[in-house]
Every structure is written in C-alpha cells, then in structure tokens.
Design an enzyme around this catalytic site. Structure first.
Site, PDB file in Angstrom:
ATOM      1  N   SER A  34      63.651  59.657  68.288  1.00 18.86           N
ATOM      2  CA  SER A  34      64.089  58.208  68.992  1.00 18.86           C
ATOM      3  C   SER A  34      65.263  57.756  68.159  1.00 18.86           C
ATOM      4  O   SER A  34      65.408  57.751  67.154  1.00 18.86           O
ATOM      5  CB  SER A  34      62.650  57.336  68.346  1.00 18.86           C
ATOM      6  OG  SER A  34      61.094  57.891  69.171  1.00 18.86           O
ATOM      7  N   GLN A  85      60.161  62.845  77.192  1.00 18.42           N
ATOM      8  CA  GLN A  85      58.715  62.861  76.394  1.00 18.42           C
ATOM      9  C   GLN A  85      58.476  61.521  76.514  1.00 18.42           C
ATOM     10  O   GLN A  85      58.748  60.839  76.796  1.00 18.42           O
ATOM     11  CB  GLN A  85      59.478  63.131  75.156  1.00 18.42           C
ATOM     12  CG  GLN A  85      57.582  63.270  74.323  1.00 18.42           C
ATOM     13  CD  GLN A  85      58.265  63.660  72.642  1.00 18.42           C
ATOM     14  OE1 GLN A  85      58.698  62.303  72.297  1.00 18.42           O
ATOM     15  NE2 GLN A  85      57.556  64.729  72.277  1.00 18.42           N
ATOM     16  N   CYS A 115      53.997  60.941  67.299  1.00 18.74           N
ATOM     17  CA  CYS A 115      55.253  60.141  66.321  1.00 18.74           C
ATOM     18  C   CYS A 115      53.911  59.769  65.390  1.00 18.74           C
ATOM     19  O   CYS A 115      53.434  58.616  65.732  1.00 18.74           O
ATOM     20  CB  CYS A 115      55.889  59.303  67.129  1.00 18.74           C
ATOM     21  SG  CYS A 115      56.696  58.018  66.864  1.00 18.74           S
ATOM     22  N   GLY A 239      64.956  69.417  64.233  1.00 16.93           N
ATOM     23  CA  GLY A 239      65.273  68.176  65.016  1.00 16.93           C
ATOM     24  C   GLY A 239      66.360  67.343  63.911  1.00 16.93           C
ATOM     25  O   GLY A 239      67.328  67.786  63.933  1.00 16.93           O
TER      26      GLY A 239
END
Length: 343
Positions: A34, A85, A115, A239
């Site tokens: 995000s 997503q 998340c 990531g």
C-alpha cells in the site's frame, strides 16, 4: 558463482509455473504494498525482469463505487499481465470489485487476507479473516464465482502463534477454486517485527496442490534460495527490499531460472528507470500529489546509491518542491558511479 542447492535446482528444472491457465516466465514476484507499488514501480520491476507484479491493495467496496483513489491504485496501463489485489469483508462488494477489475483489464485477481494494518483488520478485512474462516470462505466463493480470470489469495501464517491456521485456510481456498496462495511468514500479531518464518510456510505447501509463494524478508538472492529450500514453495514474493531498486526482483528471477547471478543493470539504465518512475508519478497523481507520493521512492533510490554524498542528495530529493530539481538530483545518484566505471 552459483549458490542454488542441487536439489532445489533440479526441482525447478524444465518446470513451468502456471496460475490456472496462465504460464509465468519466472519465480520472483513483486509484492503488493500500500502506497508503494504504484503503476510506475510496477512498470519498472517488469522492465527489469520481475515475473509478476501486483497492484496496491484496493478496497473492494470503494473501488466498486467508483472511488477515484482506488481506481488509480488498480490502474494497469502498460502492464501485460495485470493483477489487481482486492480486500473487503462483504461478499457482494468483492464480487463487484472482481467484475470491475477484469472488465478494466485485470488478468488475475488477488484477495488480501494478510494485511495487518488496524484500519483494515478493524473493518473485518485483511488478516482479520484468519480469525473468521467462515467469512473468509464466503468472500473467496463470491470472488471466484464472479471472476472469469484466475483468483489468488495472499495471507499470513495466522493471527498469532496460538492460531497458525494458514494450512487450513489454504485447503479451503483450494477447494473453492483459488489458483495460487502467497504466504507471508509472520502472524498478524507480529506485523513486521522479528524474522519471517520461512519453514512454517511448508505446512501450507504440504496441504495443497496449487502453487504456493513464500513472502517475507527476502533481501538478497541467497535469501530467495533459502526461502524456497525451507518452505518448499514454488516462487518468492519480494516487498520492501525492492523499494529503491525495482530491478532486484528481476535479479532474483534470473538467478532462480539460470542458477547464476546477472550483471547489475548499468547506471544509465537504472537512472532512466528512476527518472521515468518519478515522471510517471507526476503524470498520474499531478505535480503536487505526485511529488509527495514519490518521496518514499526517492529516499530509497538514494539509500541504495553508492555515491559518496548520497545523504546530501537524499535531502535534496525529499525536500525539493521543483520537479526539475528533483530529476537533476536523481540523475546524480547514477551518473557519478557511471563516470567512475568509465574511468
């Protein structure tokens, strides 16, 4: 020099990786993050050889209602294999979001059940769903039934050490038609603290027949090899270590395919990518918002630079309000090493 264990190399040799009917060209993916995996970053990661990239997490209900910010997160212009997503707690909204995403060009839909952010879990979405497998099932079923494209799922090991139920959720997901699972090797309670437990991901791999991807703390090619060996997974997802070096995912993909490291992309190629990334952010967000959004990326490009005065350049990058000044400083991060190599 090769660091792939013989048994790992032979496991992958001659084997394609498929997500449903889609064949992938490698085994290193860029994770959805995000506020980070914007369209510009995803384009750059693909340019340098990432096998798959995934959009930022999109709130299903807001996306389906036409919210501009969530539509922008799901943008996939210039990405051949576009993955969106989605996250939510309402089966109808998840189905609507899946319909919309595929109509807007998504080749795959990924469901977020990993998340850990409080604003997400307090809304009964993200990793909260690992505490409510009944609701998780309903969301998976609604999304898969709505989609004409493969649906995948990203999750954690569990909510906490006392409820490590990723294998159970994985079996439920596979039975409902999920085509691939990604497992971050931490519980929700850990957030991003401690070390990801790659070996714990093996329980998910042993529970299902669909591809499993290991995620968490992959900061080097050696990490990727160890992740696969410990987890038994089919691929790795990278990531935070790709922020400021979007070419890193491609480095890993190349190594896993060839068994040897490739040369670092030339400074000129890295400079071009960084500048184009910045320009893309200005284009899609507008000059003011784009500049603010870009700062995390600009700081990371500086952090990975090897120029002696990178900290001075970093301060210029994150404080300047002038796009041309930012681009000038960004070029300096890569032009100086190039000049030294030429000499």
């Amino acid at each position: 020099m090769s660091i792939i264990a013989d048994d790992l190399g032979s496991t992958f040799q001659g084997r394609d990786l498929h997500i449903g009917p889609i064949r992938l060209n490698g085994r290193a993916f860029l994770a959805p993050m995000s506020g980070v995996t914007d369209l510009g970053m995803r384009r750059m990661a693909l340019r340098f050889g990432a096998s798959l990239v995934v959009s930022e997490m999109v709130a299903a209900d807001q996306y389906a209602r036409g919210d501009a910010a969530n539509r922008l997160k799901a943008e996939g212009a210039g990405i051949d294999l576009h993955v969106v997503q989605i996250a939510g707690c309402d089966p109808y909204a998840m189905a609507e979001a899946a319909f919309l995403a595929q109509d807007m060009g998504a080749a795959m839909i990924d469901i977020n059940m990993g998340c850990p952010a409080k604003k997400v879990t307090n809304g009964y979405a993200g990793s909260h769903l690992m505490r409510d497998l009944g609701l998780a099932l309903a969301l998976i079923r609604a999304t898969v039934r709505a989609a004409r494209v493969p649906v995948t799922l990203k999750m954690r090991l569990g909510w906490d050490e006392g409820s490590m139920n990723a294998a159970e959720l994985g079996k439920i997901a596979e039975s409902e038609g999920i085509a691939m699972l990604t497992v971050h090797g931490r519980t929700r309670r850990q957030f991003y603290a401690g070390k990801a437990d790659w070996a714990a991901i093996r329980a998910v791999k042993q529970a299902v027949a669909i591809p499993v991807v290991a995620n968490g703390d992959c900061a080097s090619v050696a990490d990727a090899v160890s992740m696969l060996a410990q987890s038994g997974a089919d691929a790795v997802m990278i990531g935070r270590s790709a922020i400021g070096r979007p070419w890193f995912v491609g480095d890993v993909a190349h190594y896993l395919a060839q068994g040897s490291a490739r040369a670092q992309p030339a400074p000129a190629a890295r400079k071009e990518a960084a500048v184009e990334h910045y320009e893309t952010l200005l284009e899609i967000f507008g000059p003011s918002q784009g500049l603010r959004h870009a700062r995390k990326h600009l700081a990371a490009y500086a952090d990975w630079s090897d120029v002696p005065d990178r900290m001075k350049l970093r301060r210029r990058l994150v404080s300047s309000e002038c796009p041309n000044a930012v681009k000038s400083a960004l070029r300096e991060l890569f032009e100086r090493p190039q000049a030294e190599e030429a000499a």
